[in-house]
Design a protein around this motif. Structure first.
Motif: not given
Ligand SMILES: Nc1nc2c(ncn2[C@@H]2O[C@H](COP(=O)(O)OP(=O)(O)OP(=O)(O)O)[C@@H](O)[C@H]2O)c(=O)[nH]1
Ligand SMILES: [Mg+2]
Length: 290
Positions: A18, A97, A126
């Motif tokens: 992640v 994530d 992200k």
């Protein structure tokens, strides 16, 4: 003027890949924890100290917890990760994530996080990737967390908000260590282990499929030579002869590639000329000593 009076232990938790280690490196503005696109890159809890005018944060970067635990390596890594959660923690940073579906693995990590009764920050990492996004699958978590922050560890976007929030949640306390007297922010990793980790990172980046999970790495020697060169002797241990050949590669091309990547990175970080010598050995029982 704020006083340097906050101090606490903060664990980074999340499924593999992640971006926990990328986030820690971004915060410390230096590489302390290796990263790769492969799951379970981090294999043991890494402790690193962050400090600013508000105080100190002892970060624990934990190995991502795997849902699939039939193999012994994953089982060992999972248990090392869970051990890190059994110590006294002040804040949990639970990283998600959003580009990956929720799945059973996430539920497993969430189960562990739910049991810990400390302030929790939910971090969506992200954020630089817009599509695909499964964020709506995670929004039900909003009620369970004290704060929710979207970041990109890779582009360092919004990471200071995480630090600000951690300091808000941390208790007052004595500093863990005199940061100026530490050679690196790392508290539980010496230079041999750090370079061994770097070798493992480059191996993870170059080796394919299951091969990274058949290896461990060691450094036997770090010697400054009279000509100013830093000589490093390291080894990659794999569990069978079959993999040894793949790690060495055709005419030694793979091991050369790994060694070169280690050398390049160390030359930048040490501003010295570096010589890396790597060998490959077979030990079917290396996992037992992890
Ligand atoms: N696009 C994008 N990629 C990221 C971001 N953060 C991390 N990554 C990438 O995600 C991959 C995994 O990053 P790591 O930091 O190794 O993840 P981890 O959570 O520590 O993984 P484990 O140690 O296996 O548990 C790497 O390829 C990173 O470059 C981000 O904010 N944006
Ligand atoms: Mg990691």
């Amino acid at each position: 003027m704020a006083f340097k009076n906050k101090a606490g232990i903060v664990a980074l938790v999340g499924r593999p890949n992640v971006g926990k280690s990328t986030f820690l490196n971004a915060i410390l503005k230096t590489k302390v924890s290796i990263t790769s696109p492969k799951p379970q890159t981090t294999r043991f809890a890494i402790e690193a100290l962050y400090e600013d005018e508000r105080g100190q944060i002892l970060f624990i970067d934990t190995p991502g917890i795997f849902a699939k635990i039939e193999d012994t390596l994953a089982k060992k890594i999972n248990s090392l990760s869970e051990k890190a959660f059994s110590q006294k923690l002040d804040v949990i940073v639970y990283m998600i994530d959003h580009t990956r579906k929720r799945e059973t693995e996430e539920n497993k990590v969430l189960g562990i996080v739910r049991k810990l009764s400390v302030p929790k920050i939910l971090v969506f990492n992200k954020s630089d990737i817009k599509r695909p996004s499964y964020k709506e699958q995670y929004l039900f978590l909003e009620d369970e967390f004290d704060y929710i922050i979207e970041i990109s560890a890779l582009t360092r976007s919004n990471i200071n908000r995480v630090i600000d929030t951690i300091f808000e949640l941390l208790p007052e306390g004595k500093p863990f260590a005199d940061k100026n007297s530490l050679p690196t922010p790392l508290l539980n990793v010496n230079s041999n282990t750090f370079i061994a980790e770097l070798i493992r990172e480059k191996a993870f980046l170059n080796l394919r499929k299951e091969v990274p999970y058949t290896i461990t790495t060691y450094v036997d020697e770090i010697t400054p030579r009279p000509n100013g060169t830093l000589y490093i002797k390291g080894k990659i241990i794999t569990n069978s002869d079959r993999y040894k050949g793949m790690i060495i590669g055709k005419n030694g091309s793979m091991i050369k590639e790994i060694g070169m990547a280690v050398r390049k990175e160390l030359e930048v970080s040490t501003a010295k000329k570096v010589f890396v010598e790597l060998t490959v050995e077979v030990n079917p029982h290396w996992e037992e000593s992890l």
